[in-house]
Motif scaffolding. Structure first.
Motif, PDB file in Angstrom:
ATOM      1  N   GLY A  17      33.468  35.165  61.155  1.00 19.90           N
ATOM      2  CA  GLY A  17      34.185  34.482  60.081  1.00 19.90           C
ATOM      3  C   GLY A  17      35.535  35.149  60.527  1.00 19.90           C
ATOM      4  N   THR A  18      36.314  35.258  59.208  1.00 16.13           N
ATOM      5  CA  THR A  18      37.848  35.648  59.220  1.00 16.13           C
ATOM      6  C   THR A  18      37.894  36.849  58.304  1.00 16.13           C
ATOM      7  OG1 THR A  18      38.416  33.927  57.681  1.00 16.13           O
ATOM      8  CG2 THR A  18      38.729  33.451  59.776  1.00 16.13           C
ATOM      9  N   ALA A  19      38.912  37.681  58.397  1.00 14.21           N
ATOM     10  CA  ALA A  19      39.176  38.684  57.572  1.00 14.21           C
ATOM     11  C   ALA A  19      39.090  38.626  56.211  1.00 14.21           C
ATOM     12  CB  ALA A  19      40.594  39.203  58.080  1.00 14.21           C
ATOM     13  N   THR A  20      38.574  39.435  55.451  1.00 13.83           N
ATOM     14  CA  THR A  20      38.314  39.249  54.105  1.00 13.83           C
ATOM     15  C   THR A  20      39.831  39.618  53.298  1.00 13.83           C
ATOM     16  OG1 THR A  20      37.847  41.888  53.870  1.00 13.83           O
ATOM     17  CG2 THR A  20      35.989  40.116  54.091  1.00 13.83           C
ATOM     18  N   GLY A  21      39.533  39.333  51.958  1.00 16.95           N
ATOM     19  CA  GLY A  21      40.664  39.442  51.236  1.00 16.95           C
ATOM     20  C   GLY A  21      41.749  40.620  51.239  1.00 16.95           C
ATOM     21  N   GLY A  22      40.949  41.667  51.413  1.00 16.45           N
ATOM     22  CA  GLY A  22      41.516  42.814  51.578  1.00 16.45           C
ATOM     23  C   GLY A  22      41.920  43.813  50.067  1.00 16.45           C
ATOM     24  N   SER A  23      40.837  43.569  49.146  1.00 14.61           N
ATOM     25  CA  SER A  23      41.284  44.106  47.776  1.00 14.61           C
ATOM     26  C   SER A  23      40.125  44.603  47.096  1.00 14.61           C
ATOM     27  CB  SER A  23      42.095  43.150  46.993  1.00 14.61           C
ATOM     28  OG  SER A  23      42.183  43.889  45.528  1.00 14.61           O
ATOM     29  N   THR A  24      39.801  45.884  46.979  1.00 14.12           N
ATOM     30  CA  THR A  24      38.683  46.286  46.114  1.00 14.12           C
ATOM     31  C   THR A  24      39.395  47.538  45.366  1.00 14.12           C
ATOM     32  OG1 THR A  24      36.626  46.752  46.250  1.00 14.12           O
ATOM     33  CG2 THR A  24      37.800  47.954  47.617  1.00 14.12           C
ATOM     34  N   GLY A  25      38.240  47.925  44.266  1.00 15.96           N
ATOM     35  CA  GLY A  25      38.786  49.226  43.697  1.00 15.96           C
ATOM     36  C   GLY A  25      38.370  48.956  42.028  1.00 15.96           C
ATOM     37  N   GLN A  26      38.868  49.788  41.051  1.00 17.93           N
ATOM     38  CA  GLN A  26      38.259  49.779  39.854  1.00 17.93           C
ATOM     39  C   GLN A  26      39.636  49.194  38.987  1.00 17.93           C
ATOM     40  OE1 GLN A  26      35.248  49.815  38.003  1.00 17.93           O
ATOM     41  NE2 GLN A  26      36.626  49.010  36.553  1.00 17.93           N
ATOM     42  N   PRO A  27      39.738  48.091  38.391  1.00 14.78           N
ATOM     43  CA  PRO A  27      40.583  47.696  37.354  1.00 14.78           C
ATOM     44  C   PRO A  27      40.706  48.406  36.096  1.00 14.78           C
ATOM     45  CG  PRO A  27      39.416  46.008  37.712  1.00 14.78           C
ATOM     46  CD  PRO A  27      38.848  46.943  38.560  1.00 14.78           C
ATOM     47  N   LEU A  28      41.677  48.853  35.549  1.00 13.38           N
ATOM     48  CA  LEU A  28      41.918  49.449  34.294  1.00 13.38           C
ATOM     49  C   LEU A  28      42.578  48.186  33.535  1.00 13.38           C
ATOM     50  CD1 LEU A  28      42.090  51.480  31.827  1.00 13.38           C
ATOM     51  CD2 LEU A  28      44.324  52.276  33.109  1.00 13.38           C
ATOM     52  N   GLY A  29      41.881  47.988  32.195  1.00 15.88           N
ATOM     53  CA  GLY A  29      42.521  47.011  31.443  1.00 15.88           C
ATOM     54  C   GLY A  29      43.318  47.700  30.304  1.00 15.88           C
ATOM     55  N   TYR A  30      44.347  47.126  30.000  1.00 16.04           N
ATOM     56  CA  TYR A  30      45.203  47.690  28.936  1.00 16.04           C
ATOM     57  C   TYR A  30      45.768  46.467  28.096  1.00 16.04           C
ATOM     58  CZ  TYR A  30      48.824  46.805  32.215  1.00 16.04           C
ATOM     59  OH  TYR A  30      49.738  46.409  33.079  1.00 16.04           O
ATOM     60  N   HIS A  31      45.918  46.744  26.793  1.00 19.14           N
ATOM     61  CA  HIS A  31      46.680  45.842  25.916  1.00 19.14           C
ATOM     62  C   HIS A  31      48.005  45.473  26.023  1.00 19.14           C
ATOM     63  CE1 HIS A  31      42.618  44.542  23.789  1.00 19.14           C
ATOM     64  NE2 HIS A  31      42.619  45.918  23.795  1.00 19.14           N
ATOM     65  N   LEU A  32      48.571  44.444  25.398  1.00 22.00           N
ATOM     66  CA  LEU A  32      50.008  44.125  25.650  1.00 22.00           C
ATOM     67  C   LEU A  32      50.467  43.308  24.444  1.00 22.00           C
ATOM     68  CD1 LEU A  32      50.464  42.813  29.531  1.00 22.00           C
ATOM     69  CD2 LEU A  32      51.495  44.857  28.359  1.00 22.00           C
ATOM     70  N   PRO A  33      51.721  43.446  24.058  1.00 26.49           N
ATOM     71  CA  PRO A  33      52.078  42.932  22.741  1.00 26.49           C
ATOM     72  C   PRO A  33      51.834  41.498  22.649  1.00 26.49           C
ATOM     73  CG  PRO A  33      53.874  44.455  23.749  1.00 26.49           C
ATOM     74  CD  PRO A  33      52.802  44.403  24.697  1.00 26.49           C
ATOM     75  N   GLY A  34      51.688  40.747  21.766  1.00 28.04           N
ATOM     76  CA  GLY A  34      51.185  39.440  21.570  1.00 28.04           C
ATOM     77  C   GLY A  34      49.782  38.892  21.830  1.00 28.04           C
ATOM     78  N   GLY A  35      48.900  39.705  22.375  1.00 22.22           N
ATOM     79  CA  GLY A  35      47.597  39.599  22.553  1.00 22.22           C
ATOM     80  C   GLY A  35      47.132  39.691  24.147  1.00 22.22           C
ATOM     81  N   GLY A  36      48.149  39.766  24.889  1.00 23.47           N
ATOM     82  CA  GLY A  36      47.714  39.582  26.482  1.00 23.47           C
ATOM     83  C   GLY A  36      47.242  40.853  26.944  1.00 23.47           C
ATOM     84  N   VAL A  37      46.951  40.753  28.192  1.00 20.65           N
ATOM     85  CA  VAL A  37      45.963  42.004  28.840  1.00 20.65           C
ATOM     86  C   VAL A  37      46.514  42.172  30.211  1.00 20.65           C
ATOM     87  CG1 VAL A  37      43.788  42.902  29.482  1.00 20.65           C
ATOM     88  CG2 VAL A  37      43.978  41.161  27.381  1.00 20.65           C
ATOM     89  N   GLY A  38      46.807  43.489  30.640  1.00 19.40           N
ATOM     90  CA  GLY A  38      47.204  43.869  32.094  1.00 19.40           C
ATOM     91  C   GLY A  38      46.148  44.628  32.482  1.00 19.40           C
ATOM     92  N   PHE A  39      45.825  44.582  33.895  1.00 23.23           N
ATOM     93  CA  PHE A  39      44.794  45.471  34.642  1.00 23.23           C
ATOM     94  C   PHE A  39      45.735  46.011  35.891  1.00 23.23           C
ATOM     95  CE2 PHE A  39      42.720  41.787  32.941  1.00 23.23           C
ATOM     96  CZ  PHE A  39      41.620  42.115  32.435  1.00 23.23           C
ATOM     97  N   VAL A  40      45.430  47.377  36.050  1.00 21.39           N
ATOM     98  CA  VAL A  40      45.847  48.073  37.071  1.00 21.39           C
ATOM     99  C   VAL A  40      44.549  48.719  37.917  1.00 21.39           C
ATOM    100  CG1 VAL A  40      46.261  49.874  35.633  1.00 21.39           C
ATOM    101  CG2 VAL A  40      47.484  49.738  37.805  1.00 21.39           C
ATOM    102  N   CYS A  41      44.752  48.514  39.052  1.00 19.02           N
ATOM    103  CA  CYS A  41      43.759  49.121  40.230  1.00 19.02           C
ATOM    104  C   CYS A  41      43.800  50.615  40.214  1.00 19.02           C
ATOM    105  CB  CYS A  41      43.759  48.533  41.489  1.00 19.02           C
ATOM    106  SG  CYS A  41      42.416  49.269  42.788  1.00 19.02           S
TER     107      CYS A  41
END
Length: 461
Positions: free
Chosen positions: A385-409
């Motif tokens: 086929g063709t090359a994969t997306g190139g992203s793996t790992g363990q995302p860490l979730g954290y809360h943001l003001p107003g009710g949003g959420v962030g993730f960081v690998c």
């Protein structure tokens, strides 16, 4: 008696100044409580519209940007892949931008643009659920591929008659009267999170192109394979996730099994695989199709490989960082990386011993890349086929003001032998790209190449 009273008074005064013992368990508990864990089960709950936050204060805007900044600064695993990014300078540059926003969705748009500089598919910002569902989580169930520079209909994920005029191979020319590339540039790329060029293409054309606000109407101009121009209008609606089956199996000509796995989200994938395994055993070759597998839990992919070989195989190499402020104070190494490698020992009583091929694409992602990596290290077959997306790992979730959420690998992975694929993608052993002519003629050229390969392998045996 007087002397006894004085002695008791003295001893009593000593007890007042007795120093407490350090409770190490309580100390650790206190420190951990400073870093709350995001409860993902509560993120999907509906919010009372009367309690929805529409605006953030200036202090909350600054707090939101600061939270994205410091969570990445201390937790992001892939800064070495973006050495040109000066994270602290960017933070200062985005302060006036976030302060100048008004509505909460404007604020979160700036947060997403700031986060985009990290160039990581597992690192992203999600607006508060109410706003996200209303503005971002609504679709027209038509998926596209970028083929030969054109935006081509690849799949219509609905049996609703309203989509009956849309056929595979049509070329999309305009969205709401705007040329497709201009629309992408203005409406999608400013907030897109991605790891590689192929990842961005996959996200745009398969996932993002027709997203928009709930119940909004979108006009689409198509060119048919015969060159006829047609216009169709559709209403964006929430996506029905129940229409998607994670595992499907069928027998192709030549008694070749075609196993499609579109998710490793949970144990259901493995359970479905085991249901099909007796039929798989009776095939003369097996094609495992993970071209649209966005990931999940890599464990279930490894379980499946455990049915394809009796020999131990090697999942990805993992690096996880630990921050030591005291070492930093002493002039030592503040960041210490722990490398983890191990072999997976198959334990299943039955093993599939015929030729195996795995199909991959830019939409093969995360745990599906871990699966592809382990399959390659097991030397059990080839990737086509063709090359994969190139992203793996363990995302860490954290809360943001107003009710949003962030993730960081937070975790860096590579193939067992050290070959990098984060930020690059896993390269196929045999590269095969779809063509416009092939798609319009009803061909799946990647699958055809796999069938040709397994036929050659059978002829050798």
């Amino acid at each position: 008696m007087k002397h006894l009273f004085v002695l008791l008074t003295f001893l009593g005064s000593l007890s007042l100044f007795a120093q407490p013992k350090l409770d190490t368990l309580a100390y650790q508990t206190f420190q951990n409580e400073r870093f709350p864990i995001v409860n993902f089960e509560t993120l999907g709950k509906e919010v009372d519209s009367a309690s929805v936050i529409q605006y953030l204060s200036m202090e909350e805007k600054i707090q939101a940007l600061s939270t994205v900044w410091h969570e990445a600064k201390f937790n992001f695993a892939n800064f070495d892949l973006i050495p040109h990014v000066q994270w602290d300078s960017l933070y200062r540059a985005y302060l006036p931008k976030v302060i100048a926003t008004e509505h909460i969705m404007e604020t979160y748009t700036v947060l997403m643009q700031f986060n985009q500089h990290l160039r990581d598919g597992h690192t992203r910002i999600l607006p508060p659920l109410y706003h996200f569902k209303k503005q971002k989580l609504n679709f027209v169930p038509i998926h596209f591929k970028q083929i030969e520079g054109k935006t081509v209909v690849y799949k219509v994920n609905s049996k609703d008659p309203v989509y009956s005029n849309i056929t595979i191979g049509m070329v999309l020319e305009h969205i709401d009267g705007m040329p497709v590339q201009e629309y992408i540039h203005k409406q999608i790329t400013p907030t897109l999170h991605f790891s590689t060029a192929q990842d961005s293409i996959g996200r745009i054309y398969h996932h993002e192109l027709l997203r928009g606000a709930e119940n909004t109407v979108v006009a689409l101009d198509f060119k048919t394979p015969r060159g006829k121009l047609i216009r169709e209008t559709f209403t964006r609606q929430p996506y029905d996730w129940n229409v998607r089956k994670s595992v499907a199996f069928k027998i192709l000509p030549g008694n070749v099994g075609h196993l499609t796995i579109d998710s490793f989200a949970n144990e259901d994938t493995f359970t479905e695989f085991k249901k099909h395994f007796p039929d798989i055993l009776n095939t003369s070759a097996l094609i495992i199709d993970v071209r649209h597998n966005g990931g999940g839990n890599g464990h279930w992919g490894h379980e499946i490989i455990g049915y394809l070989t009796k020999d131990p195989f090697y999942p990805s190499m993992t690096l996880m960082n630990t921050y030591h402020p005291s070492e930093r104070a002493w002039g030592g190494q503040a960041i210490q990386s722990k490398k983890t490698i191990y072999d997976w020992k198959p334990y299943h009583t039955e093993t599939y011993k015929k030729p195996v091929v795995v199909l991959i694409s830019e939409l093969t992602y995360s745990a599906a890349e871990d699966f592809s990596s382990a399959f390659k290290m097991a030397q059990r077959g080839v990737l086509i086929g063709t090359a994969t997306g190139g992203s793996t790992g363990q995302p860490l979730g954290y809360h943001l003001p107003g009710g949003g959420v962030g993730f960081v690998c937070t975790k860096r992975d590579a193939m067992y032998d050290g070959t990098e694929f984060v930020g690059l993608g896993i390269q196929p052993d045999v590269e095969v790209k779809l063509t416009l002519e092939g798609l319009q003629n009803g061909k799946d050229e990647v699958l055809d190449a796999a069938l040709k390969y397994v036929k050659q392998q059978k002829n050798k045996s």
